[in-house]
Design a protein around this motif. Sequence first.
Motif, short mmCIF file in Angstrom:
data_model
loop_
_atom_site.label_atom_id
_atom_site.label_comp_id
_atom_site.label_asym_id
_atom_site.label_seq_id
_atom_site.Cartn_x
_atom_site.Cartn_y
_atom_site.Cartn_z
N PHE A 73 13.85 61.70 62.39
CA PHE A 73 13.09 62.18 63.54
C PHE A 73 11.74 61.49 63.56
O PHE A 73 11.41 60.71 62.67
N PHE A 74 10.96 61.75 64.61
CA PHE A 74 9.62 61.16 64.67
C PHE A 74 8.64 62.15 65.28
O PHE A 74 9.01 63.08 65.99
N GLU A 91 21.01 61.36 64.01
CA GLU A 91 21.94 61.09 62.92
C GLU A 91 21.55 59.85 62.12
O GLU A 91 21.80 59.77 60.93
N THR A 92 20.95 58.87 62.79
CA THR A 92 20.61 57.61 62.12
C THR A 92 19.18 57.18 62.44
O THR A 92 18.61 57.61 63.45
N GLU A 93 18.65 56.32 61.60
CA GLU A 93 17.32 55.76 61.86
C GLU A 93 17.34 54.89 63.11
O GLU A 93 16.36 54.86 63.86
N ALA A 94 18.44 54.21 63.36
CA ALA A 94 18.54 53.37 64.55
C ALA A 94 18.46 54.22 65.82
O ALA A 94 17.78 53.84 66.78
N SER A 95 19.13 55.38 65.81
CA SER A 95 19.05 56.28 66.97
C SER A 95 17.62 56.79 67.15
O SER A 95 17.12 56.89 68.27
N ARG A 96 16.96 57.13 66.03
CA ARG A 96 15.57 57.57 66.10
C ARG A 96 14.69 56.48 66.71
O ARG A 96 13.85 56.75 67.58
N ASP A 97 14.90 55.24 66.28
CA ASP A 97 14.09 54.15 66.80
C ASP A 97 14.34 53.92 68.28
O ASP A 97 13.42 53.56 69.03
N ASN A 98 15.57 54.15 68.73
CA ASN A 98 15.86 54.09 70.17
C ASN A 98 15.12 55.20 70.91
O ASN A 98 14.65 55.01 72.04
#
Length: 116
Positions: A73-74, A91-98
């Motif tokens: 999360f962020f 679920e993933t860091e990539a999704s968070r970054d998106n």
Amino acid sequence: MEGYFSGMGKFEITTRKNGEFQFNLKAGNGQVILTSEGYATKAACLNGVESVKKNAADDGRFERKTSANGKAFFNLKAANGQIIGSSEMYETEASRDNGIASVMKNAPEATVEDNA
């Protein structure tokens, strides 16, 4: 390109059950991408919206975190370090970054819808 024109982001201001004001930033597709804490007054909530608009363009204001259960999360922080909005759990860091990229894209020009 069709999704690009599906609408701009918007801040929705609502009232919590406890009487506090809160905003959600929604992407053009209606997905909530940032949620505020509760504010005692609507004026303070609107100041929070303006703070998000101002700070969202700065990648350095995003604090990338991982929860105890491993979800990414962020938080978006103001210049003084105060958290002005938080994301959902990803679920993933990539999704968070998106999600961060979506806030950076949508927040600066987002409209405000007052539902409080």
